[in-house]
Design a protein around this motif. Sequence first.
Motif, PDB file in Angstrom:
ATOM      1  N   MET A 160     -17.879   5.455   1.643  1.00  0.00           N
ATOM      2  CA  MET A 160     -18.854   5.453   0.551  1.00  0.00           C
ATOM      3  C   MET A 160     -18.342   4.653  -0.650  1.00  0.00           C
ATOM      4  SD  MET A 160     -21.857   6.178  -0.364  1.00  0.00           S
ATOM      5  CE  MET A 160     -22.477   7.374   0.797  1.00  0.00           C
ATOM      6  N   LEU A 161     -17.061   4.791  -0.959  1.00  0.00           N
ATOM      7  CA  LEU A 161     -16.506   4.053  -2.100  1.00  0.00           C
ATOM      8  C   LEU A 161     -16.526   2.553  -1.849  1.00  0.00           C
ATOM      9  CD1 LEU A 161     -13.509   6.339  -3.133  1.00  0.00           C
ATOM     10  CD2 LEU A 161     -15.784   6.189  -4.163  1.00  0.00           C
ATOM     11  N   VAL A 162     -16.159   2.145  -0.644  1.00  0.00           N
ATOM     12  CA  VAL A 162     -16.201   0.711  -0.320  1.00  0.00           C
ATOM     13  C   VAL A 162     -17.647   0.216  -0.376  1.00  0.00           C
ATOM     14  CG1 VAL A 162     -15.844  -0.983   1.515  1.00  0.00           C
ATOM     15  CG2 VAL A 162     -14.076   0.685   1.010  1.00  0.00           C
ATOM     16  N   TYR A 163     -18.569   1.014   0.139  1.00  0.00           N
ATOM     17  CA  TYR A 163     -19.978   0.620   0.100  1.00  0.00           C
ATOM     18  C   TYR A 163     -20.465   0.443  -1.332  1.00  0.00           C
ATOM     19  CZ  TYR A 163     -25.016   0.849   0.277  1.00  0.00           C
ATOM     20  OH  TYR A 163     -26.339   0.573   0.091  1.00  0.00           O
ATOM     21  N   VAL A 164     -20.165   1.395  -2.193  1.00  0.00           N
ATOM     22  CA  VAL A 164     -20.620   1.341  -3.586  1.00  0.00           C
ATOM     23  C   VAL A 164     -20.083   0.087  -4.275  1.00  0.00           C
ATOM     24  CG1 VAL A 164     -20.298   2.435  -5.840  1.00  0.00           C
ATOM     25  CG2 VAL A 164     -21.017   3.807  -3.895  1.00  0.00           C
ATOM     26  N   VAL A 165     -18.799  -0.179  -4.117  1.00  0.00           N
ATOM     27  CA  VAL A 165     -18.193  -1.341  -4.772  1.00  0.00           C
ATOM     28  C   VAL A 165     -18.755  -2.634  -4.211  1.00  0.00           C
ATOM     29  CG1 VAL A 165     -16.033  -2.604  -5.121  1.00  0.00           C
ATOM     30  CG2 VAL A 165     -16.076  -0.122  -5.398  1.00  0.00           C
ATOM     31  N   MET A 166     -18.806  -2.749  -2.897  1.00  0.00           N
ATOM     32  CA  MET A 166     -19.229  -4.012  -2.299  1.00  0.00           C
ATOM     33  C   MET A 166     -20.734  -4.247  -2.455  1.00  0.00           C
ATOM     34  SD  MET A 166     -16.414  -5.225  -1.739  1.00  0.00           S
ATOM     35  CE  MET A 166     -17.018  -6.795  -1.172  1.00  0.00           C
ATOM     36  N   ALA A 167     -21.538  -3.198  -2.493  1.00  0.00           N
ATOM     37  CA  ALA A 167     -22.972  -3.378  -2.740  1.00  0.00           C
ATOM     38  C   ALA A 167     -23.202  -3.914  -4.153  1.00  0.00           C
ATOM     39  CB  ALA A 167     -23.723  -2.066  -2.533  1.00  0.00           C
ATOM     40  N   LEU A 178      -8.202  -2.448  -4.959  1.00  0.00           N
ATOM     41  CA  LEU A 178      -6.755  -2.261  -4.870  1.00  0.00           C
ATOM     42  C   LEU A 178      -6.340  -0.939  -5.509  1.00  0.00           C
ATOM     43  CD1 LEU A 178      -4.079  -3.569  -3.973  1.00  0.00           C
ATOM     44  CD2 LEU A 178      -3.911  -4.523  -6.259  1.00  0.00           C
ATOM     45  N   CYS A 179      -6.929  -0.610  -6.653  1.00  0.00           N
ATOM     46  CA  CYS A 179      -6.635   0.683  -7.302  1.00  0.00           C
ATOM     47  C   CYS A 179      -7.049   1.843  -6.406  1.00  0.00           C
ATOM     48  CB  CYS A 179      -7.340   0.786  -8.652  1.00  0.00           C
ATOM     49  SG  CYS A 179      -6.671  -0.308  -9.907  1.00  0.00           S
ATOM     50  N   LEU A 180      -8.223   1.738  -5.795  1.00  0.00           N
ATOM     51  CA  LEU A 180      -8.665   2.793  -4.879  1.00  0.00           C
ATOM     52  C   LEU A 180      -7.778   2.864  -3.646  1.00  0.00           C
ATOM     53  CD1 LEU A 180     -12.539   2.323  -5.084  1.00  0.00           C
ATOM     54  CD2 LEU A 180     -11.203   4.230  -5.999  1.00  0.00           C
ATOM     55  N   SER A 181      -7.288   1.723  -3.201  1.00  0.00           N
ATOM     56  CA  SER A 181      -6.398   1.682  -2.043  1.00  0.00           C
ATOM     57  C   SER A 181      -5.045   2.310  -2.361  1.00  0.00           C
ATOM     58  CB  SER A 181      -6.216   0.232  -1.587  1.00  0.00           C
ATOM     59  OG  SER A 181      -5.291   0.162  -0.542  1.00  0.00           O
ATOM     60  N   LEU A 182      -4.516   2.015  -3.549  1.00  0.00           N
ATOM     61  CA  LEU A 182      -3.232   2.587  -3.941  1.00  0.00           C
ATOM     62  C   LEU A 182      -3.320   4.102  -4.122  1.00  0.00           C
ATOM     63  CD1 LEU A 182      -1.958  -0.103  -6.472  1.00  0.00           C
ATOM     64  CD2 LEU A 182      -1.218   0.266  -4.115  1.00  0.00           C
ATOM     65  N   GLU A 183      -4.513   4.582  -4.487  1.00  0.00           N
ATOM     66  CA  GLU A 183      -4.735   6.011  -4.633  1.00  0.00           C
ATOM     67  C   GLU A 183      -4.860   6.698  -3.280  1.00  0.00           C
ATOM     68  OE1 GLU A 183      -7.996   7.797  -6.901  1.00  0.00           O
ATOM     69  OE2 GLU A 183      -7.294   6.589  -8.571  1.00  0.00           O
ATOM     70  N   GLY A 184      -4.953   5.890  -2.222  1.00  0.00           N
ATOM     71  CA  GLY A 184      -5.097   6.439  -0.887  1.00  0.00           C
ATOM     72  C   GLY A 184      -6.529   6.725  -0.505  1.00  0.00           C
ATOM     73  N   GLN A 185      -7.486   6.269  -1.301  1.00  0.00           N
ATOM     74  CA  GLN A 185      -8.889   6.552  -1.029  1.00  0.00           C
ATOM     75  C   GLN A 185      -9.466   5.668   0.079  1.00  0.00           C
ATOM     76  OE1 GLN A 185     -10.594   9.004  -2.272  1.00  0.00           O
ATOM     77  NE2 GLN A 185      -9.217   9.672  -3.872  1.00  0.00           N
TER      78      GLN A 185
END
Length: 191
Positions: free
Chosen positions: A62-69, A131-138
């Motif tokens: 969902m987070l990737v979808y929200v950002v990329m949309a 990248l911030c979301l990735s570093l957070e482990g999300q």
Amino acid sequence: MRNNKYVKVLQLGMQNEMEYRANYWLQMAGFMLPIMTQIFLWLAVFGSSGQARVVDYSLPEMLVYVVMAGVTGKLIATGFEYEIATDIKEGGLAKFMVQPVHYSAYRFCRFIGGKVIQSAVVLLAAAILLLCLSLEGQISFELSYILLYILALPGALVLNFVVYYALSGIAFWMTESAGLFLYGVACHLCS
């Protein structure tokens, strides 16, 4: 190549995009605000539901979808349809009949010129956010999906240009076509 008229128009589009820098950066902040709001909203939804999947999506998906949309919408948005309608309505199109410049090519080069600057900033902001979301482990990334996205983006940009360019021609038959564009934007936002 340096003296090519369409390269000059491309440069004009880039200059026009950065002409009002404060307005440009406010638009970029306005672009990030809904994305950040949706991220916090989905974090709260998933946090309060206690489930790993909501509406058949996991939190990272969902987070990737929200950002990329949001990024894709910003990258392929046009905005020139009002200028074309004004050119048709006020006779600005006539000057292109006597100049050795094709109107479609002029509009496309100016559109792409503006998108070059905008795309660099938007993609950088999206990369930092992901990248911030990735570093957070999300979230996690797959290189194949990133490459497919990068390959599909120019096609989406050209397709959106062609659709709005064709829709702009309605100004030949309507006195005020701006309402049609607003209606199209409202329908797009509702879907």
